[in-house]
Every structure is written in structure tokens, then in C-alpha cells.
Design a protein around this motif. Structure first.
Motif, PDB file in Angstrom:
ATOM      1  N   TYR A  67       0.834  -1.201   0.000  1.00  0.00           N
ATOM      2  CA  TYR A  67       0.000   0.000   0.000  1.00  0.00           C
ATOM      3  C   TYR A  67       0.873   1.257   0.000  1.00  0.00           C
ATOM      4  CZ  TYR A  67      -3.989  -2.999   1.185  1.00  0.00           C
ATOM      5  OH  TYR A  67      -4.964  -3.952   1.185  1.00  0.00           O
ATOM      6  N   PRO A  68       0.360   2.355  -0.540  1.00  0.00           N
ATOM      7  CA  PRO A  68       1.150   3.600  -0.588  1.00  0.00           C
ATOM      8  C   PRO A  68       1.334   4.250   0.784  1.00  0.00           C
ATOM      9  CG  PRO A  68      -1.045   3.963  -1.485  1.00  0.00           C
ATOM     10  CD  PRO A  68      -0.914   2.483  -1.225  1.00  0.00           C
ATOM     11  N   ASP A  69       0.484   3.889   1.745  1.00  0.00           N
ATOM     12  CA  ASP A  69       0.600   4.372   3.117  1.00  0.00           C
ATOM     13  C   ASP A  69      -0.134   3.393   4.014  1.00  0.00           C
ATOM     14  OD1 ASP A  69      -2.057   4.922   2.564  1.00  0.00           O
ATOM     15  OD2 ASP A  69      -1.995   6.982   3.265  1.00  0.00           O
ATOM     16  N   ILE A  70       0.040   3.554   5.305  1.00  0.00           N
ATOM     17  CA  ILE A  70      -0.591   2.674   6.293  1.00  0.00           C
ATOM     18  C   ILE A  70      -1.324   3.555   7.295  1.00  0.00           C
ATOM     19  CG2 ILE A  70      -0.199   0.999   8.158  1.00  0.00           C
ATOM     20  CD1 ILE A  70       0.597  -0.188   5.474  1.00  0.00           C
ATOM     21  N   GLU A  71      -2.608   3.252   7.550  1.00  0.00           N
ATOM     22  CA  GLU A  71      -3.339   3.953   8.602  1.00  0.00           C
ATOM     23  C   GLU A  71      -4.152   2.949   9.394  1.00  0.00           C
ATOM     24  OE1 GLU A  71      -6.010   7.897   9.526  1.00  0.00           O
ATOM     25  OE2 GLU A  71      -6.104   7.058   7.502  1.00  0.00           O
TER      26      GLU A  71
ATOM     27  N   VAL B 142      10.006   7.839   6.842  1.00  0.00           N
ATOM     28  CA  VAL B 142       8.610   7.470   7.041  1.00  0.00           C
ATOM     29  C   VAL B 142       7.956   8.528   7.933  1.00  0.00           C
ATOM     30  CG1 VAL B 142       7.010   5.697   7.867  1.00  0.00           C
ATOM     31  CG2 VAL B 142       9.232   5.012   6.914  1.00  0.00           C
ATOM     32  N   PRO B 143       7.279   9.521   7.336  1.00  0.00           N
ATOM     33  CA  PRO B 143       6.547  10.493   8.152  1.00  0.00           C
ATOM     34  C   PRO B 143       5.419   9.802   8.924  1.00  0.00           C
ATOM     35  CG  PRO B 143       6.853  11.294   5.910  1.00  0.00           C
ATOM     36  CD  PRO B 143       7.233   9.846   5.918  1.00  0.00           C
TER      37      PRO B 143
ATOM     38  N   HIS C  69       5.179   4.347   1.550  1.00  0.00           N
ATOM     39  CA  HIS C  69       5.036   2.940   1.138  1.00  0.00           C
ATOM     40  C   HIS C  69       6.184   2.108   1.704  1.00  0.00           C
ATOM     41  CE1 HIS C  69       7.928   4.479  -1.768  1.00  0.00           C
ATOM     42  NE2 HIS C  69       8.346   3.229  -1.875  1.00  0.00           N
ATOM     43  N   SER C  70       7.191   2.778   2.247  1.00  0.00           N
ATOM     44  CA  SER C  70       8.356   2.096   2.794  1.00  0.00           C
ATOM     45  C   SER C  70       8.182   1.920   4.299  1.00  0.00           C
ATOM     46  CB  SER C  70       9.618   2.908   2.490  1.00  0.00           C
ATOM     47  OG  SER C  70      10.757   2.209   2.944  1.00  0.00           O
TER      48      SER C  70
ATOM     49  N   ARG D 266       0.729  -3.922   4.102  1.00  0.00           N
ATOM     50  CA  ARG D 266      -0.683  -3.513   4.107  1.00  0.00           C
ATOM     51  C   ARG D 266      -1.090  -3.071   5.513  1.00  0.00           C
ATOM     52  NH1 ARG D 266      -3.190  -9.053   2.817  1.00  0.00           N
ATOM     53  NH2 ARG D 266      -1.740  -9.455   4.493  1.00  0.00           N
ATOM     54  N   ASP D 267      -2.189  -2.340   5.590  1.00  0.00           N
ATOM     55  CA  ASP D 267      -2.722  -1.885   6.872  1.00  0.00           C
ATOM     56  C   ASP D 267      -2.939  -3.056   7.826  1.00  0.00           C
ATOM     57  OD1 ASP D 267      -2.929   0.289   5.096  1.00  0.00           O
ATOM     58  OD2 ASP D 267      -4.766   1.011   6.014  1.00  0.00           O
ATOM     59  N   ILE D 268      -3.489  -4.144   7.314  1.00  0.00           N
ATOM     60  CA  ILE D 268      -3.819  -5.286   8.173  1.00  0.00           C
ATOM     61  C   ILE D 268      -2.576  -5.895   8.815  1.00  0.00           C
ATOM     62  CG2 ILE D 268      -3.832  -7.010   6.330  1.00  0.00           C
ATOM     63  CD1 ILE D 268      -6.221  -8.313   7.852  1.00  0.00           C
TER      64      ILE D 268
END
Length: 128
Positions: free
Chosen positions: A4-8, A51-52, A71-72, A77-79
Motif C-alpha cells: 500500500y502507498p501508506d498505512i493507517e 517514514v513520516p 510505502h516504505s 498492508r494496513d492489516i
């Protein structure tokens, strides 16, 4: 595996001190710095990339949002991140079902419980 491009993720219980220590261990991040009411930032490092990180307390229905704007990360993935948090801290975590695409239902989330149960929920409207 898709990255994923980001994780939340959203944590039901989040001690800033405990999260700070974990972020230092996982991403060599300095301590979170307050940047506003209930908002904290830091920058971690993974695989030679920055990684901000943004943490917002009480972001939704009492949950704390933890966002890795990169993405780094150690998690594709979020999960994957959510599962690590549940295992490490024993708290409920919620995350998106997948990489969001136009047309996806923005209120569908995956709820991960300390018992190991994972289920899809409607949130925030589900009353969960």
C-alpha cells in the motif's frame, strides 16, 4: 504481495509513551512531538527511506489514528500493521479492508480484537 502507498490504523487504547517506544524500536523514530491539539508527529526510517508519522488522539469514536505516510514501512498492508499492534499491545485495532479505490465503501473496516477475532464492520456508523 501488494504494498500500500501508506498505512493507517485506528487503536482503541493508545498510550503515547508505549507507542513512542514501539515507533523507536520499529522505525528508529525520535519521540513524538506535539504539533497541535491531540496531534503528534515524528519521522521514522525504514529500508533507507524516511517514514513520516502522524498520530491523532481521539480521531474517531475514541480511537487514535496512527498514519505512516510512506510505502516504505515494515508492513505491506494496513492489516499487517494492525495485526502486529494487536499482538504486541493486546488492544482493539481497526483498519481499512484494503487499498481504497474510487467506488469503495469508505465506512467498511476490519475490526481486529485481542482474542484473535477479525471481522468486517461498518464504522463509524455501526455503533461498534
Amino acid at each position: 504481495m501488494e504494498r500500500y502507498p501508506d498505512i493507517e490504523i485506528y487503536l482503541a487504547e493508545a498510550s503515547l509513551d508505549v507507542l513512542d517506544q514501539w515507533l523507536t524500536e520499529r522505525l528508529e523514530a525520535p519521540s513524538l512531538s506535539r504539533v497541535g491539539k491531540r496531534k503528534w508527529r515524528t519521522v521514522g526510517y525504514y529500508d533507507g527511506q524516511t517514514v513520516p508519522i502522524l498520530l491523532i488522539e481521539q480521531a474517531a469514536d475514541g480511537f487514535t489514528s496512527l498514519w505512516f505516510d510512506s510505502h516504505s514501512t515494515p508492513w505491506p498492508r494496513d492489516i499487517d500493521c494492525a495485526r502486529e499492534i494487536v499482538e504486541r499491545f493486546g488492544c482493539e485495532v481497526r483498519c481499512s479492508l484494503g487499498s481504497w479505490q474510487p467506488g469503495d465503501d469508505p465506512d467498511r473496516f476490519l475490526q481486529l480484537l485481542p482474542s484473535g477475532e477479525e471481522r468486517e464492520i461498518d464504522w463509524p456508523d455501526s455503533g461498534q
